[in-house]
Structures are given as structure tokens and as C-alpha cells.
Design a protein around this motif. Structure first.
Motif, short mmCIF file in Angstrom:
data_model
loop_
_atom_site.label_atom_id
_atom_site.label_comp_id
_atom_site.label_asym_id
_atom_site.label_seq_id
_atom_site.Cartn_x
_atom_site.Cartn_y
_atom_site.Cartn_z
N LEU A 39 -3.43 -9.74 -46.88
CA LEU A 39 -4.95 -10.08 -46.79
C LEU A 39 -5.66 -11.13 -46.54
N PRO A 40 -6.80 -11.52 -46.37
CA PRO A 40 -7.45 -12.62 -46.41
C PRO A 40 -7.11 -13.74 -47.84
N PRO A 41 -6.79 -14.80 -47.79
CA PRO A 41 -6.58 -15.85 -48.71
C PRO A 41 -7.91 -15.64 -49.78
N GLY A 42 -7.67 -16.36 -50.93
CA GLY A 42 -8.82 -16.52 -51.84
C GLY A 42 -9.05 -15.51 -53.03
N TYR A 43 -8.23 -14.68 -53.01
CA TYR A 43 -8.41 -13.60 -54.10
C TYR A 43 -6.84 -13.38 -54.74
N LEU A 44 -6.94 -12.73 -55.94
CA LEU A 44 -5.64 -12.72 -56.98
C LEU A 44 -5.20 -11.22 -56.86
N LEU A 45 -3.97 -11.08 -56.72
CA LEU A 45 -3.21 -9.89 -56.81
C LEU A 45 -2.12 -9.62 -57.57
N HIS A 46 -1.78 -8.73 -58.18
CA HIS A 46 -0.51 -8.62 -58.88
C HIS A 46 0.63 -8.75 -58.23
N PRO A 47 1.72 -9.69 -58.71
CA PRO A 47 2.85 -9.73 -57.81
C PRO A 47 3.43 -8.55 -57.29
N PRO A 48 3.87 -8.28 -55.98
CA PRO A 48 4.68 -7.30 -55.62
C PRO A 48 5.84 -6.82 -56.41
N GLN A 49 6.64 -7.89 -56.80
CA GLN A 49 7.77 -7.74 -57.71
C GLN A 49 7.47 -7.94 -58.78
N ALA A 50 6.69 -7.22 -59.61
CA ALA A 50 6.14 -7.45 -60.75
C ALA A 50 7.33 -7.84 -61.98
N THR A 51 8.47 -7.30 -61.68
CA THR A 51 9.48 -7.80 -62.84
C THR A 51 10.71 -7.88 -62.15
N HIS A 52 11.76 -8.50 -62.68
CA HIS A 52 13.02 -8.68 -62.23
C HIS A 52 13.68 -7.28 -62.38
N THR A 53 15.01 -7.10 -61.67
CA THR A 53 15.63 -5.98 -61.80
C THR A 53 16.20 -5.65 -63.20
N ASN A 54 16.35 -6.71 -64.05
CA ASN A 54 16.75 -6.42 -65.49
C ASN A 54 15.73 -5.99 -66.46
N GLN A 55 14.58 -5.97 -65.87
CA GLN A 55 13.45 -5.53 -66.68
C GLN A 55 13.13 -4.04 -66.71
N PRO A 56 12.87 -3.38 -67.83
CA PRO A 56 12.58 -1.95 -67.79
C PRO A 56 11.39 -1.67 -67.15
N PRO A 57 11.32 -0.46 -66.37
CA PRO A 57 10.17 -0.14 -65.43
C PRO A 57 8.58 -0.33 -65.96
N GLU A 58 8.76 -0.18 -67.49
CA GLU A 58 7.48 -0.09 -67.97
C GLU A 58 6.86 -1.45 -68.06
N ALA A 59 7.78 -2.51 -67.94
CA ALA A 59 7.31 -4.03 -67.68
C ALA A 59 6.35 -4.38 -66.79
N ALA A 60 6.35 -3.57 -65.46
CA ALA A 60 5.51 -3.76 -64.41
C ALA A 60 3.97 -3.49 -64.87
N VAL A 61 4.03 -2.01 -65.69
CA VAL A 61 2.71 -1.72 -66.10
C VAL A 61 2.19 -3.04 -67.26
N ALA A 62 3.12 -3.48 -68.01
CA ALA A 62 2.77 -4.35 -68.99
C ALA A 62 2.00 -5.73 -68.31
N ALA A 63 2.88 -6.07 -67.11
CA ALA A 63 2.60 -7.23 -66.43
C ALA A 63 0.97 -7.40 -66.09
N GLU A 64 0.68 -6.09 -65.62
CA GLU A 64 -0.85 -6.10 -65.16
C GLU A 64 -1.64 -5.98 -66.59
N LYS A 65 -1.29 -5.04 -67.22
CA LYS A 65 -2.43 -4.69 -68.16
C LYS A 65 -2.48 -6.15 -69.04
N ASN A 66 -1.34 -6.96 -69.21
CA ASN A 66 -1.52 -8.12 -69.88
C ASN A 66 -2.52 -9.17 -69.33
N LEU A 67 -2.91 -9.09 -67.99
CA LEU A 67 -3.72 -9.88 -67.42
C LEU A 67 -5.30 -10.02 -68.04
#
Length: 265
Positions: free
Chosen positions: A173-201
Motif C-alpha cells: 500500500l502507499p506509505p505513510g500509514y500504520l498496519l498490524h504486522p502480518p506475522q503478529a506473533t512468532h510460531t511459539n505464541q498461542p493463536p490468541e496472541a495475534a488477537v491480543a497484539a491488535e487489541k492492545n494497540l
């Protein structure tokens, strides 16, 4: 970038901040190719020279060359989170500069053994949420890693977000904006960590900052906190008189009434 020297950029923001690119998009093993990797060096008024994060252990000489090009040795190292491109050369950086070290208490580098990391140096300080490190206030934003943290200098209008968010151009996308990281967590993190990573913003919405410093994608240099608010509170972008059809009406009315209201608009 040739394979013998880093790229050092002085960023055009308040005080002096340097981007040291120690691996470009076409360098390194296949798993890390596709984007450049960098470390940031802060030389802010009223504070000691501060390095935020390190690099892959096998790229540390490029980081050292970048610091030499700047011409100022760091006196403090702050780690934002536990991933290899941020902590891999912790021992080497401490040995070379003898600096004070700050590490998130939930990402203590000497306790890590799940990435092939074998860091021997005990950090001087473990930090949590809401602590002061020089000019920075720490904000614990877990999800990307258990200890993932953002460093905020509101006086300078800077939020050092590291991997907490990515630049929009990372996803084409065009630069200048913010997005959640595509790989929200590392492989040793539980799946719900990806949801937490965005909510905690949401924790970052309490702060005002013009600039968001990022490790992946182009940093945001204008209206960064406002852009983050629009991203986090995206439903409000479509609200009419404080209401959002997506957030509220869909849960309380049937399809016929919903489409009727849409037709009226």
C-alpha cells in the motif's frame, strides 16, 4: 547496499535519530529476504546516546560500522522485544560498548532458549509498563511477544513502535500509514496472541505523537497517533451521528430492515 557496509540515514525529525540498515532486502538467508532490517540510534538533547535493539548476531559488524559512521558511541541499549533481529547480538553489543541495558521483564534475554538464542549477559534493568528510561516512557503492548513494548517521547513527538505496528507499504500500500504486522506473533505464541497484539494497540491511544518509528515498512512522519486512532477505531470512520451499522445494527435488526435503511441513505 554493498555487502561490506551499512546504510546510515539521519531522520528529519525532532532531535537526532539515525536509521542504521544492517541488512537490505536482497541480503541474508531466504527466510529474512524481502525487506531491509535496521536498528535505530537516538542522540537526543538531555539524554545519553541510546541504541534501541540490536540485530542478527551474524550481522553485528554491519551495526558496528554504522555506529562508527555516526561517530558517537551508545551508552544505553533498550530492547523492545525478544525476536532475533532485535536481540540476536545483545552479548556482542554489550561487550563492545559496555553500555547500560534495559530489557522487558517478560522478554528477559538470558532466559530465552526457543530461538536458538544463547545470550549470557544479564541485563542491568528489567522494565515493565509505564517506566521512565531517559526521555522515554515504556508502554507494554503484548501480543507480538509477551514483553513487547513501545517507547514514547511525547516531548519530541516520537513513538518507537518497533514491530508493534508496520508501515503500510510493507503490504504493498502507499506509505505513510500504520498496519498490524502480518506475522503478529512468532510460531511459539498461542493463536490468541495475534488477537491480543491488535487489541492492545488501544493502549497507545492515550499518547500524542507525530512520528512512529518502525522496524518494518516506512516509518510514519506525520500525524502518526491520529492515524493509529483511525486504524484502531476503524468502525468510527463509518459512523453516522455516533452510530455504526457494522458495529451495532447488524446485531439487532434483520436483513430486510438493514437493507431498507441502507436504501434510504
Amino acid at each position: 547496499m554493498a555487502d561490506s557496509s551499512p546504510v546510515v540515514r539521519e531522520l528529519d525529525i525532532a532531535d537526532t535519530v539515525y536509521d542504521i540498515t544492517w541488512q537490505t532486502a536482497d541480503e541474508g538467508p531466504e527466510i529474512t529476504q524481502g525487506e531491509r532490517h535496521r536498528t535505530y540510534f537516538y542522540h537526543l538533547d538531555g539524554d545519553i546516546p541510546t541504541l534501541v535493539d540490536t540485530c542478527f548476531q551474524n550481522r553485528v559488524e554491519f551495526l558496528f560500522e554504522g555506529i562508527e559512521e555516526i561517530g558517537v558511541e551508545p551508552e544505553r541499549l533498550i530492547i523492545t522485544h525478544r525476536h532475533l533481529d532485535h536481540v540476536g547480538a545483545f552479548d556482542e553489543v554489550v561487550e563492545r560498548y559496555g553500555l547500560e541495558t534495559w530489557v522487558p521483564e517478560e522478554d528477559n534475554v538470558v532466559e530465552l532458549d526457543d530461538y536458538g538464542i544463547d545470550i549470557q549477559t544479564e541485563p542491568d534493568h528489567l522494565f515493565g509498563d509505564g517506566e521512565e528510561i531517559g526521555r522515554f516512557e515504556t508502554v507494554h503492548v503484548p501480543g507480538h511477544s509477551p514483553g513487547n513494548s513501545v517507547l514514547i517521547d511525547e516531548a519530541a513527538g516520537i513513538a518507537h513502535c518497533a514491530d508493534t505496528v508496520s508501515g503500510s507499504d510493507r503490504r504493498g500500500l502507499p506509505p505513510g500509514y500504520l498496519l498490524h504486522p502480518p506475522q503478529a506473533t512468532h510460531t511459539n505464541q498461542p493463536p490468541e496472541a495475534a488477537v491480543a497484539a491488535e487489541k492492545n494497540l488501544e493502549k497507545l491511544l492515550e499518547y500524542d505523537f507525530e512520528v512512529a518509528i518502525l522496524n518494518h515498512g516506512t516509518p510514519v512522519f506525520e500525524n502518526a497517533s491520529e492515524k493509529l486512532k483511525r486504524y484502531v477505531n476503524f468502525e468510527a470512520n463509518f459512523a453516522d451521528e455516533g452510530r455504526s451499522i457494522h458495529a451495532n445494527d447488524r446485531k439487532t435488526i434483520d436483513a430486510a430492515e438493514l437493507y431498507s435503511r441502507l436504501d434510504e441513505q
